[in-house]
Scaffold this motif. Structure first.
Motif, PDB file in Angstrom:
ATOM      1  N   SER A 186    -127.736  62.093  -9.671  1.00  0.00           N
ATOM      2  CA  SER A 186    -127.680  63.403  -9.259  1.00  0.00           C
ATOM      3  C   SER A 186    -127.587  64.046 -10.492  1.00  0.00           C
ATOM      4  O   SER A 186    -126.802  65.247 -10.441  1.00  0.00           O
ATOM      5  CB  SER A 186    -126.798  63.813  -8.117  1.00  0.00           C
ATOM      6  OG  SER A 186    -126.552  62.849  -7.099  1.00  0.00           O
ATOM      7  N   THR A 238    -122.680  66.189  -9.023  1.00  0.00           N
ATOM      8  CA  THR A 238    -122.170  66.127  -7.715  1.00  0.00           C
ATOM      9  C   THR A 238    -120.897  65.304  -7.647  1.00  0.00           C
ATOM     10  O   THR A 238    -120.314  64.960  -6.481  1.00  0.00           O
ATOM     11  CB  THR A 238    -123.204  65.838  -6.732  1.00  0.00           C
ATOM     12  OG1 THR A 238    -123.501  64.520  -7.005  1.00  0.00           O
ATOM     13  CG2 THR A 238    -124.141  66.714  -6.619  1.00  0.00           C
ATOM     14  N   SER A 243    -118.070  66.167  -5.800  1.00  0.00           N
ATOM     15  CA  SER A 243    -118.171  66.648  -4.469  1.00  0.00           C
ATOM     16  C   SER A 243    -118.430  65.340  -3.359  1.00  0.00           C
ATOM     17  O   SER A 243    -118.588  65.586  -2.302  1.00  0.00           O
ATOM     18  CB  SER A 243    -119.394  67.444  -4.313  1.00  0.00           C
ATOM     19  OG  SER A 243    -120.568  67.130  -4.644  1.00  0.00           O
ATOM     20  N   LEU A 244    -118.733  64.169  -3.741  1.00  0.00           N
ATOM     21  CA  LEU A 244    -118.942  63.247  -3.152  1.00  0.00           C
ATOM     22  C   LEU A 244    -117.591  62.550  -2.468  1.00  0.00           C
ATOM     23  O   LEU A 244    -116.549  62.531  -2.893  1.00  0.00           O
ATOM     24  CB  LEU A 244    -119.561  62.020  -3.950  1.00  0.00           C
ATOM     25  CG  LEU A 244    -120.771  62.346  -4.526  1.00  0.00           C
ATOM     26  CD1 LEU A 244    -121.407  61.130  -5.597  1.00  0.00           C
ATOM     27  CD2 LEU A 244    -121.761  62.446  -3.477  1.00  0.00           C
ATOM     28  N   ARG A 272    -123.374  59.494   0.855  1.00  0.00           N
ATOM     29  CA  ARG A 272    -124.398  60.577   0.416  1.00  0.00           C
ATOM     30  C   ARG A 272    -124.259  61.909   0.498  1.00  0.00           C
ATOM     31  O   ARG A 272    -123.416  62.275   1.437  1.00  0.00           O
ATOM     32  CB  ARG A 272    -125.713  60.037   0.982  1.00  0.00           C
ATOM     33  CG  ARG A 272    -126.081  60.341   2.547  1.00  0.00           C
ATOM     34  CD  ARG A 272    -127.229  60.061   2.757  1.00  0.00           C
ATOM     35  NE  ARG A 272    -127.330  60.231   4.209  1.00  0.00           N
ATOM     36  CZ  ARG A 272    -128.096  59.459   5.026  1.00  0.00           C
ATOM     37  NH1 ARG A 272    -128.958  58.468   4.686  1.00  0.00           N
ATOM     38  NH2 ARG A 272    -128.130  59.583   6.164  1.00  0.00           N
ATOM     39  N   GLY A 273    -124.434  62.566  -0.548  1.00  0.00           N
ATOM     40  CA  GLY A 273    -124.052  64.204  -0.593  1.00  0.00           C
ATOM     41  C   GLY A 273    -125.503  64.797  -0.445  1.00  0.00           C
ATOM     42  O   GLY A 273    -125.693  66.013  -0.268  1.00  0.00           O
ATOM     43  N   ASP A 274    -126.741  63.935  -0.665  1.00  0.00           N
ATOM     44  CA  ASP A 274    -127.903  64.754  -0.585  1.00  0.00           C
ATOM     45  C   ASP A 274    -128.821  63.385  -0.517  1.00  0.00           C
ATOM     46  O   ASP A 274    -128.782  62.440  -1.034  1.00  0.00           O
ATOM     47  CB  ASP A 274    -128.299  65.270  -2.006  1.00  0.00           C
ATOM     48  CG  ASP A 274    -129.884  65.708  -2.288  1.00  0.00           C
ATOM     49  OD1 ASP A 274    -130.216  66.051  -1.165  1.00  0.00           O
ATOM     50  OD2 ASP A 274    -130.237  65.521  -3.445  1.00  0.00           O
ATOM     51  N   ILE A 300    -125.374  64.248   5.810  1.00  0.00           N
ATOM     52  CA  ILE A 300    -124.778  64.188   4.435  1.00  0.00           C
ATOM     53  C   ILE A 300    -123.361  64.703   4.427  1.00  0.00           C
ATOM     54  O   ILE A 300    -123.130  65.316   5.344  1.00  0.00           O
ATOM     55  CB  ILE A 300    -125.563  65.081   3.353  1.00  0.00           C
ATOM     56  CG1 ILE A 300    -125.664  66.314   3.743  1.00  0.00           C
ATOM     57  CG2 ILE A 300    -127.062  64.496   3.202  1.00  0.00           C
ATOM     58  CD1 ILE A 300    -126.215  67.350   2.725  1.00  0.00           C
ATOM     59  N   LEU A 301    -122.665  64.086   3.507  1.00  0.00           N
ATOM     60  CA  LEU A 301    -120.916  64.524   3.505  1.00  0.00           C
ATOM     61  C   LEU A 301    -120.650  64.955   2.277  1.00  0.00           C
ATOM     62  O   LEU A 301    -121.218  64.593   1.366  1.00  0.00           O
ATOM     63  CB  LEU A 301    -120.404  63.480   4.038  1.00  0.00           C
ATOM     64  CG  LEU A 301    -120.487  62.869   5.427  1.00  0.00           C
ATOM     65  CD1 LEU A 301    -121.057  61.479   5.472  1.00  0.00           C
ATOM     66  CD2 LEU A 301    -119.330  63.024   6.164  1.00  0.00           C
ATOM     67  N   ARG A 302    -119.772  65.830   2.479  1.00  0.00           N
ATOM     68  CA  ARG A 302    -119.324  66.691   1.323  1.00  0.00           C
ATOM     69  C   ARG A 302    -117.652  66.563   1.599  1.00  0.00           C
ATOM     70  O   ARG A 302    -116.988  66.684   2.387  1.00  0.00           O
ATOM     71  CB  ARG A 302    -119.435  68.152   1.470  1.00  0.00           C
ATOM     72  CG  ARG A 302    -120.907  68.673   1.143  1.00  0.00           C
ATOM     73  CD  ARG A 302    -121.011  69.869   0.628  1.00  0.00           C
ATOM     74  NE  ARG A 302    -122.389  70.220   0.380  1.00  0.00           N
ATOM     75  CZ  ARG A 302    -122.978  71.134   1.036  1.00  0.00           C
ATOM     76  NH1 ARG A 302    -122.208  72.110   1.758  1.00  0.00           N
ATOM     77  NH2 ARG A 302    -124.350  71.287   0.786  1.00  0.00           N
ATOM     78  N   ARG A 318    -118.604  70.113   6.616  1.00  0.00           N
ATOM     79  CA  ARG A 318    -118.509  68.916   5.583  1.00  0.00           C
ATOM     80  C   ARG A 318    -119.440  67.793   5.985  1.00  0.00           C
ATOM     81  O   ARG A 318    -119.760  66.848   5.284  1.00  0.00           O
ATOM     82  CB  ARG A 318    -117.052  68.410   5.476  1.00  0.00           C
ATOM     83  CG  ARG A 318    -116.246  69.480   4.657  1.00  0.00           C
ATOM     84  CD  ARG A 318    -114.831  68.792   4.062  1.00  0.00           C
ATOM     85  NE  ARG A 318    -113.871  68.605   5.129  1.00  0.00           N
ATOM     86  CZ  ARG A 318    -113.033  67.943   4.804  1.00  0.00           C
ATOM     87  NH1 ARG A 318    -112.564  67.478   3.660  1.00  0.00           N
ATOM     88  NH2 ARG A 318    -112.022  67.983   5.717  1.00  0.00           N
ATOM     89  N   GLU A 319    -119.827  67.752   7.299  1.00  0.00           N
ATOM     90  CA  GLU A 319    -120.871  66.757   7.606  1.00  0.00           C
ATOM     91  C   GLU A 319    -122.228  67.571   8.084  1.00  0.00           C
ATOM     92  O   GLU A 319    -122.105  68.778   9.271  1.00  0.00           O
ATOM     93  CB  GLU A 319    -120.589  66.107   9.043  1.00  0.00           C
ATOM     94  CG  GLU A 319    -121.526  65.315   9.566  1.00  0.00           C
ATOM     95  CD  GLU A 319    -121.118  64.701  10.805  1.00  0.00           C
ATOM     96  OE1 GLU A 319    -120.107  64.826  11.499  1.00  0.00           O
ATOM     97  OE2 GLU A 319    -122.038  63.932  11.527  1.00  0.00           O
TER      98      GLU A 319
END
Lengths: 372, 372
Positions: free
Chosen positions: A58, A62, A65-66, A81-83, A111-113, A123-124
């Motif tokens: 990434s 990111t 933000s993970l 994973r965020g993406d 994906i999760l933040r 966030r999901e």
């Protein structure tokens, strides 16, 4: 820390109840069926990876933000994973490195933040999309934009707007038509990102000011862009945008915002963002980019991601009620026959079960479905 | 810690490539369509919750198996779900507390485990299932077992075996027919779990020895169980098992293992495990149980969970090849027409794209799909 009710969910997470959950399934199925019909094969990447691996792919941007945790098995830090796009790139360049190109892949998942963003408290998040690996030509971009628009249409989205952008516009102009010292390029891009005319002047980059005006409906904006392009440095880019726009026909309104980068610094020559009437936030975006190969080289690609969660609540409406109440004692074979005819059967478990309370519009009476 | 390749995944996680990923989608869709056809409405619970909340609802047993992290937003510890059944119970007793009973809900999603188990190295696992809330009668159990078997059948599973069990058998016998001091009940259950005849004798619980023999094919095993049931304490349970078995007809082989608890101490009077020829591990399980209501009471329920990952690789086979290569210059309208007729179109992006390399079995020639 205050004590929490076991019935509450953390901020940014939510449950979907039947009408919404079924709408979410319907939307995702429709979008994925469109991608499949254009030859995109499904992949399902792992939900967690080594954090170092996800961050590296990434571009490190990111990392904060993970959502991370220590893996008791390996001792390493893992991340959710965020993406999914970067995971598809990893698959394409490792296990599918030898698959013929162009390689068409699509995906769907959560994906999760770690933290919510101001405009998107979730966030999901549901992400789905398609990647065309090995080609970033006008033909590839046209296909990707078309499939993205068709996917939105399949979910019932109307009045779609596609906003085109040229992510490497400043580099292209600086190298050819509007010379700019390398150390000033980032500063000019920042001012353009902020649409700050005064800032551009202060940098001595007045030559870039007209770019700020070359935005809006595609036909007019592209004319303004062409007018700036004294040396013809942008001629091929403009021709490419026109070809992509033409391939879309009248399926969507097209706008141009040539300096907009949407924070996607990794894109190469073409980017786009998808909007639709009734939705304040973008529904998706895409463009051309490059993936690092394991042999040290790079591979070009074109793709898009959709974030359909905002659609769900709007398109969520109850299906036609095909729920058929089966009184106690209905034969299993009769129930199976009614299901095979498309009925949703709701079997009485005891005499107190009530067809109307159980949301059935029909009752099996003398072997036939009779409306209540 | 050794350094890791960015191309590797952590132990217990994996990507699915096209053939497997598409098989996974097909299997899940088929199973969920069966549940929907029996009136089960879809819910999609959040992937993460407050850890305290998840643990409380799981009876605390799973706390050490949950994948946890500190939430920077709330300051609380969150956990990724390790089981969706408990989430469905939460939804049923909170936001859907006022929905009419019986409430039929189904679900599909990924669950995560902190550590792999010996026989199942996966840490990201697909779970899907159905819960019938508000009823734990013989009729409810019959419906749940039938829907579970039908869901497996819909995914192409053959030679299914359903293994019945009576989770509270020891308590029932201890209270009536075969008196046992309360402090000995747990010890007897442990010996029965281990099928340890010597251990039972050492506990002075010889009266329980015949239970170990009452296992195997249903008809014979239930006769042995009946022979033990001198006081008739089990008569209603035996009758219930026979009724459930009868409702299944010849769709599955039925076996009985009355003392088996599968580690599911929360089950009430009935439990079952699903096996099939060719699979070493169980494919799913279910039974009757109770959910804590928010008002302090409890609500009965019956349900099942399937873990279809082992199926995927076995059922994964390529679909009939309907991939149609579109030579460069094919009209978009023609391409759309072919897709509407069920073709998967693969458009040439440049002259070098090759139909066979791109796995197409047909090429559009003079407006028609011609086999290669």
């Amino acid at each position: 820390m205050t004590s929490i009710s076991p019935d509450l969910l953390p901020e940014g997470f939510r449950d979907r109840l039947p009408v919404q959950a079924e709408a979410a399934v319907r939307v995702a199925r429709a979008m994925l069926d469109v991608m499949a019909s254009h030859g995109y094969g499904r992949v399902s990447p792992a939900i967690a990876e080594f954090e170092a691996s996800l961050s590296a792919r990434s571009g490190g941007a990111t990392r904060n933000s993970l959502l991370r945790f220590t893996d008791p098995v390996s001792g390493h830090t893992l991340a959710l994973r965020g993406d999914i796009t970067v995971q598809v790139g990893r698959i394409a360049t490792t296990r599918m490195a030898d698959a013929p190109r162009p390689l068409r892949l699509c995906y769907h998942g959560q994906i999760l933040r770690l933290r919510a963003r101001q405009l998107r408290p979730e966030r999901e998040i549901t992400q789905l999309g398609a990647e065309l690996i090995g080609n970033d030509s006008v033909a590839a971009a046209s296909e990707i934009v078309t499939v993205a628009v068709e996917a939105l249409e399949s979910a019932g989205v109307k009045d779609i707007t596609v906003d085109f952008t040229l992510p490497d516009l400043v580099e292209t102009l600086a190298a050819k038509a509007l010379p700019l010292s390398p150390e000033k390029i980032d500063a000019v891009r920042s001012e353009l990102d902020m649409k700050d005319a005064g800032g551009l002047s202060a940098l001595g980059a007045d030559a870039y000011l007209p770019l700020l005006a070359a935005t809006g409906p595609f036909a007019e904006a592209v004319q303004k862009l062409r007018a700036i392009d004294a040396g013809g440095a942008l001629a091929s880019r403009i021709g490419a945008l026109e070809a992509i726009a033409e391939s879309l026909g009248d399926r969507a309104t097209i706008t141009l915002d040539p300096t907009e980068r949407h924070g996607f610094e990794y894109q190469s020559w073409f980017g786009f963002t998808l909007f639709a009437k009734g939705y304040t936030a973008a529904l998706g975006r895409g463009g051309t980019y490059a993936i690092a190969r394991t042999d040290g080289g790079v591979e070009v690609a074109t793709g898009f991601s959709l974030y359909p969660d905002p659609l769900i609540d709007i398109v969520a409406e109850k299906d036609e009620n095909r729920r058929l109440f089966l009184p106690k004692g209905t034969l299993a074979s009769k129930a199976a026959q009614m299901r095979s005819e498309g009925w949703i059967t709701v079997a009485a478990l005891d005499e107190s079960d009530n067809a109307q309370a159980l949301d059935c519009a029909y009752v099996l009476t003398n072997g036939r479905a009779e409306p209540i």
